[in-house]
Design an enzyme around this catalytic site. Sequence first.
Site, short mmCIF file in Angstrom:
data_model
loop_
_atom_site.label_atom_id
_atom_site.label_comp_id
_atom_site.label_asym_id
_atom_site.label_seq_id
_atom_site.Cartn_x
_atom_site.Cartn_y
_atom_site.Cartn_z
CE LYS A 51 -5.18 0.43 -0.79
NZ LYS A 51 -6.26 -0.51 -1.11
CB SER A 261 2.64 -4.28 -1.16
OG SER A 261 2.63 -2.88 -1.30
#
Length: 442
Positions: A51, A261
């Site tokens: 990110k 994840s």
Amino acid sequence: MSNVLEGVHYFESILDTVGKTPLVRLRAVARDLPCPVLAKMETFNPGGSVKDRIGLAMVEAAEKAGTLRPGGTIVECTSGNTGLGLAMVAAVKGYRAAFCMPDKVSSEKVNLLKAFGAEVYLSPTAVAPEHPDSYYNVAKRIAHDRPGAVLMDQYNNPANPDAHFKSTGPELWEQTRGRITHFVTGMGTGGTISGTGRYLKKMNEKIQIIGADPVGSILKYYKETGKIGEAHTYKIEGVGEDFIPGATDFARQEAIFVGGSAGMAAWVALEVARGCGPNDLVVVLLPDTGERYLSKVHNDEWMRVNHLLDPSSVRVGNIAAGKASRVRTLFKVDSGEPLKRALALIQQHDVSQLPVFHGSDVVGTLEEGEVLKSALSDPASLELPLDTIMGPPLPVVGADEPADVVTKLLASRNAAVLVKNDGAVTGILTRFDMLQFIAGSE
């Protein structure tokens, strides 16, 4: 002007180190697969996650558009990593930052954002997106009510997939020299898979792009049917949605420390690789570091409480130690002692079986029922030595063996198993002990 830095290799700010993350081959978990599986290690970004790429890109796009001005506030709803990327950019560029998060995120992520000086607002995970208290709507209110505030809106911001089209995709193509045949990543906002996939498809339309998504998210159902299904709660942070983001176009054995994840994406990549040939090359993007999940997926207690802990990944010694913290785990008798000694232990400590030792060796077992039967049928037997009454010894497992070894032995009509540590039997595990462990009540 001083030329002291002439010839010195350095970066002007931490933001210049975003991207250009390495590929690492997965060997242990992919040892028997027909093709190589490479991991794109986004933990090497300065903020520890993929990110960082979109955090920088979205802020630069807002600056270019003139919506984000000096002294302004960066606002975003995030599961943590996007917020950290934006917080890092805000700190370097002098902006304020306010982030809205679901309450399921780990405490590490919340504390990290606060360490960068950001404001953090937590919202209940289970509420619908249109609910006033959802973290999406809380972020919108802050952006609307605060002068100079700009909502980054990673879910619909075109700078999100564009960042991956301009960086992640080209990096993968260059690093694999165009040999990549399959790309696997978590769905999340859709920016990573859409931007990276669009670039890779541009270079070679035969490359397969695979999105990993948890059960409970509606994205897979929408992809297959074009309909919005019912969302359910799930335990994996940072992926899966209960709405369709506008940006979406339709590990211990490796010593790679990542989050849940990433584990999901790696599992999907391994499944993909099973159906590949020797000339294929699978690349999976691992989005962040496991340090963000020390209170969640890397915490055995949390995993047990949420019924997610695989017994094959836990050692027998861990379960025995958990039991020892509550009660003394091993009552035992010597083969030369009389039956009345065993009866006294059974009555005093309410145990169902006693291992019988001869010195340091396990030579037999006394079952509660057999002891009581002998004592009641013939009171004189209370003085008999235990080796005349005992049954076969219980199985013995090493403390370093996986817990599923115990589960299999107990399923084979063994009432309990003994645990050996450093050459000595030090504990005992029963079916009840294993049920407590599995249920998360240790």
